[in-house]
Design a protein around this motif. Structure first.
Motif, short mmCIF file in Angstrom:
data_model
loop_
_atom_site.label_atom_id
_atom_site.label_comp_id
_atom_site.label_asym_id
_atom_site.label_seq_id
_atom_site.Cartn_x
_atom_site.Cartn_y
_atom_site.Cartn_z
N VAL B 11 0.81 -1.23 0.00
CA VAL B 11 0.00 0.00 0.00
C VAL B 11 0.84 1.28 0.00
O VAL B 11 0.31 2.36 -0.28
N VAL B 15 -0.38 5.02 -1.53
CA VAL B 15 -0.56 6.05 -0.49
C VAL B 15 0.28 7.29 -0.81
O VAL B 15 -0.21 8.43 -0.75
N LYS B 91 -4.71 2.26 -9.34
CA LYS B 91 -4.37 1.65 -8.05
C LYS B 91 -5.54 1.76 -7.07
O LYS B 91 -5.80 0.84 -6.28
N LYS B 92 -6.24 2.88 -7.12
CA LYS B 92 -7.38 3.07 -6.21
C LYS B 92 -8.46 2.05 -6.53
O LYS B 92 -9.04 1.43 -5.62
N TRP B 95 -7.31 -1.28 -5.43
CA TRP B 95 -7.39 -1.41 -3.98
C TRP B 95 -8.84 -1.64 -3.52
O TRP B 95 -9.09 -2.45 -2.63
#
Lengths: 421, 110
Positions: B11, B15, B91-92, B95
């Motif tokens: 992560v 982030v 990526k979001k 995730w």
């Protein structure tokens, strides 16, 4: 603040970047600014400077692992820099030199690029004379006659014909004749057409320059090449020194009649007044025309001309020595003492002729090699024939020549040993 | 409760990209923000952050520039690139799918 401790930590953290000082310095500065901020904040929160520093240093954890990870993360950037360095070193610098050359003489690139043979010292030489329109002003100062002597007649197709044109223009010159014959020999082809032409030209050359053994020896060398094969095997005789070895030669006769013809041709050469290859005279003629170089290109031209001086006959001279002597041994085994001695007795004159024509280091080395080859064989043949006095004289005379090389080799060996200690 | 460093590895990059999507930041600032916002559940250390920042920069997702800060000290600031912004969106999404799936599995009663 214990700066030494901080620097040591930074050194350790960036150890993996040591091959690229620039990246290492950048990462170090970043980590140093981080440490400074952290220490300052610790102090502001009430910690002593020492304690704050201790905690800041501790927060980095396992330096070896981080150093590896930082190095991995920067590999791509480092490789790019490495590639750039190679590019700069191998391409940019030569490019700058080429630019310098172009700015000095704009036509050089065109001349070079239009050459079909870019490899070897002749490339510049060839390109220069083939592209007459592109030839720079600096070469225009030569008269047509001078250009002919320098480069030959470039309108002719083959290299040999180009050089022949010089001699045709000055048919009385033995120098230009030898230059043509040697060029023809350089361009040797393994076909009957070439051999036929070569033998015819050699016959002609023998008539024009009857005192010169050169053409007899080239003829003999070509005949020996067809008539027999000399092979050698090297055997180390000292297990501790790989430079000390014994070479065993053997002769394989392919055509005895041709071999005898080669021997006769060789002995005809021995009767001649001298051996003259005229290579040094030809080179001097050309260098005289160029005179003192007026610019870098004339300087290059001078080097190209000197470097393109070939000595194709030297190889034949060495082969004649080996073949004739080994044939003498064969004759002696066949109890043909008289024929064997006739060859062996010619050796002294042969070696003298070669030495007198040796204006180059190559010539001297070939002469030495020939002397080495005969050093044991000639006295042995004399002894077998019962000519003990002649054997002693031959040993003494050949030793005089070979000792120079032996001394040089021995002293050189001693020097290399002392250096290794 | 501090989050396991193995879980953190996956992560960290999204982030950082997300933080830089809002404003340019320097290394120490990133660590502080992350640790504060997660109430120290994420205890990021320098050894986690800097290799990660350098990897993202090598991949051209972020770029750096030395600038003089208010306290007159030089700091290396990072900003998100266009490529980085596009990757952040991916990526979001990734995730969201991952977190939803993990939640489903962890809450499942067999």
């Amino acid at each position: 603040m214990d700066k030494a401790k901080i620097e040591k930590l930074l050194d350790n953290l960036t150890l993996g970047l040591k091959t690229d000082p620039e990246i290492r310095l950048d990462v170090k500065s970043e980590l140093r600014s981080h440490l400074d901020a952290k220490i300052e904040e610790g102090i502001q929160s009430g910690l002593s400077e020492k304690e704050s520093e201790k905690q800041a240093l501790k927060s980095f954890g396992d330096t070896i692992q981080i150093s590896d990870e930082i190095a991995d993360a920067n590999t791509a950037k480092m490789s790019f820099k490495a590639r750039f360095k190679v590019f700069a070193g191998f391409l940019l610098i030569p490019a700058v030199i080429i630019c310098e050359l172009i700015s000095f003489e704009h036509s050089i690139l065109g001349v070079m690029l239009s050459s079909n043979t870019l490899i070897g010292p002749n490339a510049y030489f060839d390109a220069l004379s083939r592209n007459k329109k592109k030839v720079s002003w600096s070469f225009q100062r030569y008269t047509p006659k001078e250009r002919l002597i320098l480069y030959g007649d470039k309108s002719k197709k083959s290299k040999a014909e180009q050089q022949k044109a010089i001699w045709e223009r000055f048919p009385k010159s033995k120098v230009y004749l030898a230059n043509y014959i040697l060029t023809l020999l350089v361009k040797k082809k393994d076909n009957s057409g070439w051999h036929k032409k070569m033998f015819a030209e050699l016959q002609m050359a023998k008539k024009i320059d009857p005192d010169n053994a050169l053409y007899n020896y080239i003829t003999a060398g070509l005949l020996f090449e067809k008539a027999c094969k000399i092979s050698s095997k090297s055997k180390r005789i000292n297990e501790f020194d790989r430079n000390i070895y014994e070479r065993k030669y053997s002769i394989k006769i392919k055509d005895r009649k041709l071999l005898e013809q080669a021997i006769e041709e060789y002995l005809n050469g021995i009767q001649k007044k001298h051996l003259k290859s005229y290579t040094i005279v030809m080179l001097c003629c050309r260098l005289d025309i160029i005179g003192k170089p007026q610019n870098i290109f004339e300087n290059l031209n001078q080097i190209a001309i000197a470097a393109s001086t070939f000595l194709p006959h030297m190889n034949y001279l060495r082969n004649i020595a080996q073949s004739s002597l080994m044939y003498a041994e064969v004759l002696q085994k066949e109890a043909k003492q008289k024929e064997a001695l006739r060859i062996v007795k010619s050796w002294k004159i042969y070696l003298k002729q070669i030495t007198e024509d040796s204006n180059y280091l190559m010539g001297i080395l070939v002469g030495m090699r020939i002397a080495e080859f005969g050093e044991k064989r000639i006295p042995a043949i004399y002894r077998k024939a019962g000519k003990i006095k002649l054997a002693e004289v031959a040993t003494h005379e050949l030793n005089k020549i070979t000792t120079v090389k032996k001394q040089w080799k021995n002293e050189g060996g001693g020097l290399s040993q002392s250096q290794s200690i | 409760m501090a989050v396991n460093s193995d879980l953190m590895r996956g992560v960290a990059e999204p982030v950082i990209l997300n933080l830089l999507n809002n404003k340019k930041m320097y290394g120490y600032e990133i660590i502080k923000v992350v640790n504060e916002k997660t109430n120290n559940a994420f205890q990021w250390k320098e050894g986690t952050l800097y290799p990660c920042l350098h990897r993202l920069e090598a991949a051209k997702l972020i770029e750096s520039e030395w600038q003089i800060a208010e306290n007159n000290k030089a700091r290396k600031y990072y900003t998100l690139t266009r490529k980085g912004a596009a990757v952040l969106v991916e990526k979001k999404e990734e995730w969201a799918v991952f977190a939803k799936s993990v939640n489903v599995l962890l809450n499942a009663t067999a």
